[in-house]
Design an enzyme around this catalytic site. Structure first.
Site, short mmCIF file in Angstrom:
data_model
loop_
_atom_site.label_atom_id
_atom_site.label_comp_id
_atom_site.label_asym_id
_atom_site.label_seq_id
_atom_site.Cartn_x
_atom_site.Cartn_y
_atom_site.Cartn_z
N SER A 147 4.47 10.18 5.96
CA SER A 147 3.22 9.68 6.57
C SER A 147 2.84 10.62 7.69
O SER A 147 3.71 11.31 8.25
CB SER A 147 3.44 8.28 7.12
OG SER A 147 2.34 7.88 7.93
N TYR A 160 8.10 2.00 12.08
CA TYR A 160 7.58 2.82 10.98
C TYR A 160 7.56 4.29 11.39
O TYR A 160 7.96 5.17 10.62
CB TYR A 160 6.17 2.34 10.64
CG TYR A 160 5.51 2.99 9.46
CD1 TYR A 160 5.84 2.64 8.15
CD2 TYR A 160 4.50 3.93 9.64
CE1 TYR A 160 5.20 3.21 7.06
CE2 TYR A 160 3.85 4.50 8.57
CZ TYR A 160 4.20 4.14 7.27
OH TYR A 160 3.54 4.71 6.19
N1 LIG Z 1 -1.62 3.58 2.13
C1 LIG Z 1 -1.64 4.41 3.15
O1 LIG Z 1 -2.67 4.58 3.83
C2 LIG Z 1 -0.41 5.19 3.52
C3 LIG Z 1 -0.48 6.10 4.59
C4 LIG Z 1 0.65 6.83 4.93
C5 LIG Z 1 1.82 6.67 4.21
N2 LIG Z 1 1.86 5.76 3.19
C6 LIG Z 1 3.12 5.62 2.46
O2 LIG Z 1 2.86 5.72 1.08
C7 LIG Z 1 3.76 4.87 0.36
C8 LIG Z 1 2.98 3.93 -0.54
O3 LIG Z 1 2.05 3.22 0.25
P1 LIG Z 1 1.14 2.07 -0.39
O4 LIG Z 1 0.09 1.76 0.62
O5 LIG Z 1 0.75 2.47 -1.77
O6 LIG Z 1 2.21 0.89 -0.43
P2 LIG Z 1 2.10 -0.58 -1.08
O7 LIG Z 1 0.73 -0.82 -1.62
O8 LIG Z 1 2.62 -1.52 -0.06
O9 LIG Z 1 3.07 -0.50 -2.32
C9 LIG Z 1 4.44 -0.46 -2.12
C10 LIG Z 1 5.11 -0.58 -3.48
O10 LIG Z 1 6.50 -0.53 -3.27
C11 LIG Z 1 7.12 -1.64 -3.95
N3 LIG Z 1 8.28 -2.01 -3.15
C12 LIG Z 1 8.29 -2.46 -1.87
N4 LIG Z 1 9.55 -2.65 -1.45
C13 LIG Z 1 10.35 -2.29 -2.49
C14 LIG Z 1 11.76 -2.26 -2.67
N5 LIG Z 1 12.59 -2.62 -1.68
N6 LIG Z 1 12.24 -1.82 -3.86
C15 LIG Z 1 11.41 -1.43 -4.85
N7 LIG Z 1 10.07 -1.44 -4.74
C16 LIG Z 1 9.55 -1.88 -3.57
C17 LIG Z 1 6.04 -2.70 -4.02
O11 LIG Z 1 6.19 -3.53 -5.17
P3 LIG Z 1 7.01 -4.89 -5.18
O12 LIG Z 1 6.73 -5.57 -3.85
O13 LIG Z 1 6.47 -5.62 -6.37
O14 LIG Z 1 8.44 -4.50 -5.35
C18 LIG Z 1 4.77 -1.86 -4.19
O15 LIG Z 1 4.53 -1.57 -5.54
C19 LIG Z 1 4.62 4.16 1.41
O16 LIG Z 1 5.81 4.87 1.64
C20 LIG Z 1 3.75 4.24 2.66
O17 LIG Z 1 4.49 4.17 3.85
C21 LIG Z 1 0.78 5.02 2.83
#
Ligand SMILES: NC(=O)c1ccc[n+]([C@@H]2O[C@H](COP(=O)([O-])OP(=O)(O)OC[C@H]3O[C@@H](n4cnc5c(N)ncnc54)[C@H](OP(=O)(O)O)[C@@H]3O)[C@@H](O)[C@H]2O)c1
Length: 256
Positions: A147, A160
């Site tokens: 991130s 985080y």
């Molecule tokens: N979106 C942003 O703006 C942003 C910005 C910077 C960095 N990021 C990083 O990008 C990544 C993805 O972000 P996102 O926004 O797409 O996240 P998200 O929508 O919250 O999706 C997270 C996914 O991970 C799964 N998950 C959560 N805990 C888990 C576990 N313990 N074991 C296996 N699966 C698990 C969830 O599915 P289930 O709950 O069904 O298991 C879900 O499919 C993350 O690392 C986040 O920190 C995102």
């Protein structure tokens, strides 16, 4: 590399890719893009129903995919699952992430530890489990989704920020140690992406005004816009890129 077919070097054909947290958001877009680039993709998450629906979408489009249901923070289950893959994983995308947007008084040590477990230690655990198979073949690619909170901090996001900073350092440490076996490790640092998880912020006039003033492209990133970086870093086109973080943030962290 004379007479190189450069377009073939962007292909993932013949590779097996494990994408953690692939049921929605950025992980789903990365999994879909890797499948379209020719990989057999293992979609990880904790909800088998969600994963199966996404696998069906890919398979019905003629792509190759399967569900990989396990909690990445459950070390024993994760190790057993990867051992059962028998060293066949060529690409790992450590995408699972968890957020706790709270200041220090609202972040007790137990919560801080949980955040490190899910965002950092779990990524290490999955990488540690797939590494021997990659090393045995003398090739492999690990992509950690970090991130912009890795190198930069905002108040009220202590756990985080610490975890993602650690994940950046882990990326370099894995690159240096596993590089000797032909295994590369790089990171992607997303900025603000309009995922389902961020929906409340996407609808917030204050957040939109902030992004318009701070992001040179003046908008949110859309989830499909993360995928090219992941496919590239996992592909032979990135064969000499190791230990780097590719920031995908519309130029936000390039400006001040
Ligand atoms: N979106 C942003 O703006 C942003 C910005 C910077 C960095 N990021 C990083 O990008 C990544 C993805 O972000 P996102 O926004 O797409 O996240 P998200 O929508 O919250 O999706 C997270 C996914 O991970 C799964 N998950 C959560 N805990 C888990 C576990 N313990 N074991 C296996 N699966 C698990 C969830 O599915 P289930 O709950 O069904 O298991 C879900 O499919 C993350 O690392 C986040 O920190 C995102």
């Amino acid at each position: 590399m004379t007479d190189t077919d450069h377009s073939a070097r962007f292909s993932l054909a013949g590779r097996t890719a494990l994408v953690t947290g692939a049921g929605r958001g950025l992980g789903w877009e990365i999994a879909r893009a890797m499948a379209q680039a020719g990989a057999h993709v293992l979609l990880n998450g904790r909800d088998l129903g969600v994963l199966s629906a996404k696998v069906d979408l890919l398979v019905s489009a003629g792509l190759s995919a399967a569900a990989a249901q396990f909690d990445v923070a459950d070390r024993d289950v994760c190790d057993d699952w990867i051992v059962a893959c028998d060293g066949t994983i060529d690409i790992l995308v450590n995408n699972v992430g968890m957020r706790h947007r709270k200041p220090i008084p609202d972040t007790p040590p137990e919560k801080f530890t949980e955040m490190l477990d899910v965002n950092l230690t779990a990524a290490y655990g999955v990488a540690r489990a797939v590494a021997p198979g990659m090393a045995a073949r003398g090739a492999g690619a690990i992509v950690n989704v970090t991130s912009i909170a890795g190198p930069f901090a905002r108040a009220g996001d202590i756990a985080y920020t610490a975890a993602k900073g650690g994940l950046e350092a882990l990326t370099r440490a894995l690159a240096v140690e596993l590089g000797r076996d032909g295994v590369r490790c790089n990171g992607i640092a997303p900025g603000y992406f309009a995922t389902e998880t961020n929906q409340a912020m996407v609808e917030s006039p204050a957040v939109n005004a902030f992004l318009q003033s701070r992001v040179p492209l003046r908008r949110w990133g859309q989830p499909p816009e993360i995928a090219g970086a992941a496919v590239f870093l996992a592909s032979p086109a990135a064969s000499y890129i190791n230990g780097q973080i590719l920031t995908v943030d519309g130029g936000m962290t390039a400006s001040f």
